[in-house]
Design a protein around this motif. Sequence first.
Motif, mmCIF file in Angstrom:
data_model
loop_
_atom_site.group_PDB
_atom_site.id
_atom_site.type_symbol
_atom_site.label_atom_id
_atom_site.label_comp_id
_atom_site.label_asym_id
_atom_site.label_seq_id
_atom_site.Cartn_x
_atom_site.Cartn_y
_atom_site.Cartn_z
ATOM 1 N N GLN A 91 -0.322 -7.923 -4.525
ATOM 2 C CA GLN A 91 -0.362 -6.683 -4.606
ATOM 3 C C GLN A 91 -0.349 -5.837 -4.583
ATOM 4 O OE1 GLN A 91 -4.712 -6.498 -4.983
ATOM 5 N NE2 GLN A 91 -4.741 -4.583 -5.155
ATOM 6 N N VAL A 92 -0.821 -4.624 -5.746
ATOM 7 C CA VAL A 92 -0.197 -2.836 -5.095
ATOM 8 C C VAL A 92 -1.694 -2.186 -5.084
ATOM 9 C CG1 VAL A 92 0.305 -1.195 -6.013
ATOM 10 C CG2 VAL A 92 1.167 -3.151 -6.793
ATOM 11 N N THR A 93 -1.922 -1.197 -4.109
ATOM 12 C CA THR A 93 -2.571 -0.637 -3.815
ATOM 13 C C THR A 93 -1.940 1.002 -3.896
ATOM 14 O OG1 THR A 93 -4.170 -2.119 -2.586
ATOM 15 C CG2 THR A 93 -4.490 -0.311 -2.413
ATOM 16 N N VAL A 94 -2.958 2.260 -4.515
ATOM 17 C CA VAL A 94 -2.611 3.047 -4.110
ATOM 18 C C VAL A 94 -3.587 4.330 -4.080
ATOM 19 C CG1 VAL A 94 -0.852 4.598 -5.551
ATOM 20 C CG2 VAL A 94 -0.885 3.312 -6.117
ATOM 21 N N SER A 95 -2.989 4.434 -2.644
ATOM 22 C CA SER A 95 -4.867 5.443 -2.346
ATOM 23 C C SER A 95 -4.217 6.433 -2.293
ATOM 24 C CB SER A 95 -4.795 5.297 -0.852
ATOM 25 O OG SER A 95 -3.270 5.820 0.020
ATOM 26 N N LEU A 146 0.330 -1.357 0.428
ATOM 27 C CA LEU A 146 -0.182 -0.237 0.248
ATOM 28 C C LEU A 146 0.826 1.206 -0.538
ATOM 29 C CD1 LEU A 146 -2.585 1.804 0.739
ATOM 30 C CD2 LEU A 146 -2.388 1.052 2.971
ATOM 31 N N PRO A 178 -4.051 5.846 -8.218
ATOM 32 C CA PRO A 178 -4.989 5.614 -7.785
ATOM 33 C C PRO A 178 -5.360 4.541 -8.813
ATOM 34 C CG PRO A 178 -5.094 7.427 -7.003
ATOM 35 C CD PRO A 178 -3.931 7.345 -8.166
ATOM 36 N N ASP A 232 -3.342 2.758 -11.015
ATOM 37 C CA ASP A 232 -2.631 1.880 -11.182
ATOM 38 C C ASP A 232 -2.565 0.983 -9.785
ATOM 39 O OD1 ASP A 232 0.088 4.277 -10.926
ATOM 40 O OD2 ASP A 232 -0.346 3.226 -12.423
ATOM 41 N N THR A 233 -2.925 1.207 -8.826
ATOM 42 C CA THR A 233 -3.929 -0.761 -8.136
ATOM 43 C C THR A 233 -4.132 -1.232 -8.729
ATOM 44 O OG1 THR A 233 -4.685 1.536 -6.351
ATOM 45 C CG2 THR A 233 -5.773 -1.345 -6.422
ATOM 46 N N ALA A 244 -6.335 -5.445 -12.510
ATOM 47 C CA ALA A 244 -7.360 -4.839 -11.789
ATOM 48 C C ALA A 244 -8.646 -5.393 -11.791
ATOM 49 C CB ALA A 244 -7.800 -2.936 -12.420
ATOM 50 N N ARG A 261 -0.265 -6.338 -14.909
ATOM 51 C CA ARG A 261 -1.494 -5.890 -14.386
ATOM 52 C C ARG A 261 -2.980 -6.247 -14.348
ATOM 53 N NH1 ARG A 261 -0.449 0.400 -14.185
ATOM 54 N NH2 ARG A 261 -2.047 0.284 -16.041
#
Length: 112
Positions: free
Chosen positions: A107-111, A11, A88, A90-91, A41, A39
């Motif tokens: 998992q990649v999570t961009v807030s 994250l 975001p 890119d999540t 989503a 990737r």
Amino acid sequence: QVQLAESGGGLVQAGGSLRLSCAASGRSIFSINNMGWYRQAPGKQRELVASIIRYGTTTYADSVKGRFTISRDNAKNTMYLQMNSLKPEDTAVYYCKVESWWGQGTQVTVSS
């Protein structure tokens, strides 16, 4: 047979950076021509993010050009994806692919 182990996801806030690693075992990647990162989503199809061939030529999806860098270290039998200026959008779950073999995903999570 090639086994792939991805790491480095997590994250991060928008504008931040992450580096993904894909460690291969079972075969040297030195002679492998086509490797890449994909990737997926939620609710979307898996898409190619970046690829690299044996002699180092790289290609990128338009959405990540100038922000992501793919590389390979044949001595470490590892491929990398440096991701900067994350957004975001890119999540996703990021997968590495070596010839026909896939990693398990990270998992990649961009807030925002």
